[in-house]
Design a protein around this motif. Structure first.
Motif, PDB file in Angstrom:
ATOM      1  N   UNK A  68       0.789  -1.232   0.000  1.00  0.00           N
ATOM      2  CA  UNK A  68       0.000   0.000   0.000  1.00  0.00           C
ATOM      3  C   UNK A  68       0.812   1.269   0.000  1.00  0.00           C
ATOM      4  N   UNK A  69       1.868   1.343  -0.819  1.00  0.00           N
ATOM      5  CA  UNK A  69       2.651   2.574  -0.898  1.00  0.00           C
ATOM      6  C   UNK A  69       4.129   2.292  -0.932  1.00  0.00           C
ATOM      7  N   UNK A  70       4.784   2.661  -2.017  1.00  0.00           N
ATOM      8  CA  UNK A  70       6.186   2.343  -2.236  1.00  0.00           C
ATOM      9  C   UNK A  70       7.116   3.011  -1.235  1.00  0.00           C
ATOM     10  N   UNK A  71       8.087   2.237  -0.750  1.00  0.00           N
ATOM     11  CA  UNK A  71       9.248   2.777  -0.054  1.00  0.00           C
ATOM     12  C   UNK A  71      10.422   2.661  -1.015  1.00  0.00           C
ATOM     13  N   UNK A  72      11.176   3.728  -1.185  1.00  0.00           N
ATOM     14  CA  UNK A  72      12.312   3.696  -2.080  1.00  0.00           C
ATOM     15  C   UNK A  72      13.298   2.625  -1.631  1.00  0.00           C
TER      16      UNK A  72
END
Length: 267
Positions: A68-72
């Motif tokens: 639910x949402x990219x972390x670099x």
């Protein structure tokens, strides 16, 4: 519960339990791999424990899972995961609160704004005081307009801006957008290391997401040694009660403005 089949092979109780899992839970993403890479590894671990042998293409069809949402790749911390019907709930994580701990490095600037990029500028920082930093932080709290960095997950023609930039293609800056920063504080000041930026150049040395929605790094994120069917089942049961009380407001997202909820097949 009856045994299931995958690829013509009758599976046992572990597979039954795996394929019955549904909901949201959190894992710890270490610095280095991409968010998609972490999900692929998680999926491989779970299918192997369940005794399901598939190739890469078939694996994505057998077990439904997403984040639910990219972390670099250079960042670490909480990565919220949806499994089964929980993948339909992942979009709620994009509007939930987020919290980060960031370590900055004074005196240097890079083209990516973090430690992975090429140094573009160096300046002295001896003149910067703790009070200077704290005064600047006040300007970045509350309702502000934020220009998304060019090295971000925002897309142009289906490709991330960061990917286009790394290829050397020309990319136009996106217009500023409103964000709300609920709190911003200086935790430590030990030059050249600090938490944010000032009248020198600086870059982000480290970034850790410590909270996403109701999921916190300390209480809910499963580390790799806990990536088992039973541990995830327990986490799903515990986390169900967390979701009912999460307010729908947004924290400032420093690593990837415009991030999207994706399945683990997305790169």
């Amino acid at each position: 519960m009856a045994a299931r089949e995958a690829g013509g092979v009758v599976l046992g109780k572990s597979a039954d339990k795996l394929f019955s899992l549904s909901g949201l839970f959190a894992v710890y993403k270490p610095k280095g791999p991409t968010s998609a890479g972490v999900l692929n590894l998680l999926k491989e671990r779970l299918l192997a424990e369940a005794g399901v042998q598939t190739d890469g293409t078939r694996r994505n069809q057998v077990l439904k899972i997403g984040h639910g949402g990219t972390l670099d790749s250079a960042a670490a911390g909480v990565l919220v995961v949806g499994i089964g019907k929980g993948t339909k709930m992942l979009s709620t994580m994009l509007t939930g609160s987020k919290k980060y701990t960031a370590i900055g490095l004074l005196g240097k600037a890079t083209d990516t704004l973090d430690a992975t990029g090429k140094v573009t500028e160096e300046k002295p920082y001896d003149q910067i005081t703790k009070g200077d930093l704290e005064n600047v932080l006040r300007k970045f709290t509350g309702d502000i307009m934020q220009v998304p960095p060019l090295y971000s997950a925002l897309k142009k023609d289906g490709e991330r801006l960061s990917t286009l930039m790394k290829r050397g293609e020309a990319v136009e800056a996106k217009p500023a957008r409103p964000v709300k920063v609920y709190s911003l504080s200086l935790q430590q000041f030990q030059p050249p290391l600090f938490t944010l930026e000032l009248s020198t150049c600086a870059l982000m040395q480290e970034l850790t997401r410590t909270k996403q929605g109701p999921f916190t790094l300390e209480e809910h994120a499963l580390y790799e040694d806990k990536w088992t069917i039973d541990e995830i089942a327990r986490s799903l049961e515990h986390c169900t009660s967390l979701l009912s009380g999460e307010p729908a407001h947004k924290k400032l997202k420093t690593e990837h403005p415009g991030e999207t909820a994706v399945s683990c097949e997305d790169k």
